[in-house]
Each structure stands twice: as structure tokens, then as C-alpha cells.
Scaffold this active site. Sequence first.
Site, short mmCIF file in Angstrom:
data_model
loop_
_atom_site.label_atom_id
_atom_site.label_comp_id
_atom_site.label_asym_id
_atom_site.label_seq_id
_atom_site.Cartn_x
_atom_site.Cartn_y
_atom_site.Cartn_z
N GLU A 155 0.83 -1.20 0.00
CA GLU A 155 0.00 0.00 0.00
C GLU A 155 0.87 1.25 0.00
O GLU A 155 2.02 1.23 0.45
CB GLU A 155 -0.91 0.02 1.22
CG GLU A 155 -2.00 -1.05 1.20
CD GLU A 155 -3.03 -0.79 0.13
OE1 GLU A 155 -3.27 0.39 -0.23
OE2 GLU A 155 -3.63 -1.78 -0.36
N TYR A 186 4.30 -4.55 -8.57
CA TYR A 186 3.07 -5.18 -9.06
C TYR A 186 3.30 -5.82 -10.43
O TYR A 186 2.59 -6.75 -10.81
CB TYR A 186 1.95 -4.14 -9.16
CG TYR A 186 1.35 -3.77 -7.83
CD1 TYR A 186 0.18 -4.39 -7.38
CD2 TYR A 186 1.92 -2.79 -7.02
CE1 TYR A 186 -0.39 -4.04 -6.17
CE2 TYR A 186 1.35 -2.43 -5.81
CZ TYR A 186 0.19 -3.07 -5.38
OH TYR A 186 -0.36 -2.73 -4.18
N ASN A 215 -13.32 1.39 -5.26
CA ASN A 215 -13.27 2.36 -4.17
C ASN A 215 -13.41 3.77 -4.74
O ASN A 215 -12.43 4.44 -5.04
CB ASN A 215 -11.95 2.20 -3.41
CG ASN A 215 -11.82 3.18 -2.26
OD1 ASN A 215 -12.80 3.72 -1.76
ND2 ASN A 215 -10.58 3.41 -1.84
N ARG A 222 -8.59 11.36 -8.44
CA ARG A 222 -9.01 10.63 -9.63
C ARG A 222 -10.51 10.77 -9.88
O ARG A 222 -10.96 10.73 -11.03
CB ARG A 222 -8.62 9.17 -9.51
CG ARG A 222 -9.35 8.39 -8.42
CD ARG A 222 -8.88 6.96 -8.39
NE ARG A 222 -9.64 6.16 -7.42
CZ ARG A 222 -9.45 4.85 -7.27
NH1 ARG A 222 -8.55 4.21 -7.99
NH2 ARG A 222 -10.17 4.17 -6.37
N ASN A 266 -5.58 5.34 -6.51
CA ASN A 266 -6.38 6.02 -5.49
C ASN A 266 -5.54 6.97 -4.63
O ASN A 266 -6.08 7.79 -3.90
CB ASN A 266 -7.10 5.01 -4.58
CG ASN A 266 -6.13 4.06 -3.87
OD1 ASN A 266 -4.95 4.35 -3.72
ND2 ASN A 266 -6.64 2.93 -3.44
N TYR A 272 4.22 4.44 -6.70
CA TYR A 272 3.03 3.64 -6.43
C TYR A 272 2.26 3.42 -7.73
O TYR A 272 1.41 4.21 -8.14
CB TYR A 272 2.14 4.32 -5.39
CG TYR A 272 0.94 3.50 -4.95
CD1 TYR A 272 1.11 2.24 -4.40
CD2 TYR A 272 -0.36 3.99 -5.11
CE1 TYR A 272 0.02 1.48 -4.00
CE2 TYR A 272 -1.46 3.25 -4.71
CZ TYR A 272 -1.27 1.99 -4.16
OH TYR A 272 -2.35 1.25 -3.76
N GLU A 275 -1.63 -2.79 -10.24
CA GLU A 275 -2.15 -3.65 -11.31
C GLU A 275 -3.06 -2.91 -12.27
O GLU A 275 -3.38 -3.41 -13.36
CB GLU A 275 -2.89 -4.85 -10.71
CG GLU A 275 -4.30 -4.58 -10.21
CD GLU A 275 -4.32 -3.80 -8.89
OE1 GLU A 275 -5.39 -3.29 -8.53
OE2 GLU A 275 -3.27 -3.71 -8.22
N LYS A 276 -3.49 -1.72 -11.91
CA LYS A 276 -4.33 -0.92 -12.81
C LYS A 276 -3.60 -0.65 -14.13
O LYS A 276 -4.23 -0.60 -15.20
CB LYS A 276 -4.72 0.39 -12.14
CG LYS A 276 -5.53 0.20 -10.86
CD LYS A 276 -5.71 1.50 -10.12
CE LYS A 276 -6.45 1.30 -8.80
NZ LYS A 276 -5.69 0.45 -7.84
#
Length: 380
Positions: A155, A186, A215, A222, A266, A272, A275-276
Site C-alpha cells: 500500500e 506489481y 473504491n 481521480r 487512489n 506507487y 495492477e491498474k
Amino acid sequence: MMSNKNITKRQTNAQFCYFHSTLMGSSIRCIAKWRKTHLQPPKTLLVLFLAISFIYSWLLVVNKQQHLNGSNASLPNNITILLWHWPYGTRYSLAGDVCLKDYGISGCVLMDNRTLYGSADLVVFHHFELKLHKQHLPVHLRRPAKQRWVWLSLEAPQNNGNLSPYNNLFNLTMSYHSHADVTVPYGKRLQRKKPGLDFIIPKNKSYEACWVVTNYQKWHKRSAVFQELNKNLNVQLYGLSAKKPLPKEALLPTISRCYFYLAFENTQSPQYITEKLWRNAFQAGTVPVVLGPPRRDYEAVAPPNSFIHVDDFKSIKALAEYLRGLTKDPEKYNAYLNWRQDYMVKLYTDWRERLCNICPIYRQLPTQKVYEDLRAWAKW
């Protein structure tokens, strides 16, 4: 009365049988031969020999069975990693030599049996469960002198909560960030050995853009970007927040129908990138529009000319106009997919693979390190 010489000879033969019999059957044959040559031995000695032979044979069978089952944690050069609790409660099988069988990494033993705590070289704790107090550190147990504790979190620092209770407890950190002792991204790009001709650009593009979001919070950056972008572009919204959940098998086929995927993190935090980008966009065969860390962080890990960064545009309206223009110009659009000829993408989704990858760098990890202030380390 038997002479001392005969007694010595009988003792020597008995010792020979004991040391040179490797299985129960051979032990019995050796004893029978000895009885035939000499006088009948006392019953107690015979029983003793039979018992020793049986125990020794049984141990051989057990050791062989343990080897077949991959229970090789006690071998001298193995690195033993104990996962104290499974991330998010999903357990995977550790039967056999998982690291060697699945990832080609030898000498690496994964365990999740807490009774083996005392034999572990590393004990890994996933922070999410600690933060929610679903799991607790074994501070009541004596830690072996050479054992090291690993703090694991994928995270962003802003989402880890209060880390001060964990000061002076952890020796190593494991995170997506390159400053961690063990970096576990990731995903990553891999150079092809030969130009790849196996990827075919999907031709079934039906929507300008799509976004899968679970979420959705109004205060996220975003969310504001999406609201503005959706005024000027046709964005298909999926996921729990849109009350249009996608089953796992439908995720990538659905995204592949879109020209662009909104790979919006997010949290905006250095390095950071989740997987997006790696799965939702790259594996679906679409072009990611990214929002997260600065462009330089994406350029450091993603294939060249493979994404469009929100920050490159003076306004969201200008971004929308640029994206719409690409949908009408196949040559320019396909330029964002040409990287697939030289690169391919690897995903890291299995916690076992992440743990196995500790072993090749184990000898280079610091041995005397202790994080006195875990919160300070996480502030990049």
C-alpha cells in the site's frame, strides 16, 4: 566359561552387524548369520538388535517421505521463510518445493506453520491485517538470534495508518518501492529475446475509454478527473462503485473493447503503480491514461511510449480532445502499442512468488538492521 577372546570376537561381530546394516531386512540376515556361527545369544541382546534395526529402517523411510513431500526445511543451506499470516486471508498451498517447482529458485523453503517459528530465518508479516488488529506480532515469543522480521506492505504510505507501534521490531522492509530492502513490484517489463509478433491489436474497440473502480471516493483526485473527463469523452464505468461488477474472466475482454483505460491510482505517491497499469491496461491490449506518481516514475518501469499521463495536459478538456483525436487516427493510436514488439509484461500476483524472490538476494540483505522508526522510512 567362555574365554575373553571369544567374548571379544562376538562383540566385534555384533558391532559389525549394527553399523553395516542399513535396512531392517539386512539387519535380520546379519543377526541370523551371527547366531549360526556362534552360540545362541541372550534373548535381550537379540531383542535390542531387532529394535535398533527397526527404528533405523523406520527413520530412513520417514526421511525419504519427507524428501518426497518437499519437507526440506532442515537442510543446511536452505533459507526458511515463515509467513505469519496470509495477506487478506487467502491461503495458498505450500506443499512440495514450491519455489523450485514453480519459479526455479532452489534452497528456498516457504512455511506457514507457526509451530516452526523457532527454525525460521525470516518471518514475514503483512501489514494490512496488523493495522486492522486481525493479526498480532508474536512479541511474547523468544526470537532466535539470527532470525529477522520482515514488514510487508504493498500500500501507499498514506494508507498504512499509524506505524509507531512497530518501531524497533522489524529488521527488513518489503514493498513496491525501490528503497525497500526487498522490492516487490506489481509488475515489470521484460525485454523480448526476439521481436514479438504474437500480439494482435484488438479490432473490437467500441468505447473511447473505460474505468473499473471499486473504491470511489469524492475527495480522491481521480474522482474529480473522471467527472471532468466524462463531460467530454465517452467513459464506460464498471465495478462495484458503478454497480456493474465484472467477473474475473470478463475483466480483460471488457477492457479490450475500449481505446483507453483510466489507470487512476487512489493515492498519488512516489513509485506507487499498481495492477491498474500492468494488468487492466497492458494485458487487455488498450492504452493506459495514468494518474498517480510523476511521469518519471512511470518511465522508469513501463515500456517506452506506452502510456498517456494526465499531468502532461494543461486541462482535462485538452486531454479529452487529444484522446478523441487518437481514436480517429489509427497510425498515431497504434504507436502507443508498438512497444509490444520488443517488450512483454510480467505480473506479480502470487504471494508465494514474491516470497520466493527473497531467497536469491538473502545473502545481500543487512544482518544487523533494525527500524527504530518505521514511519520515517515510509515517508518517501
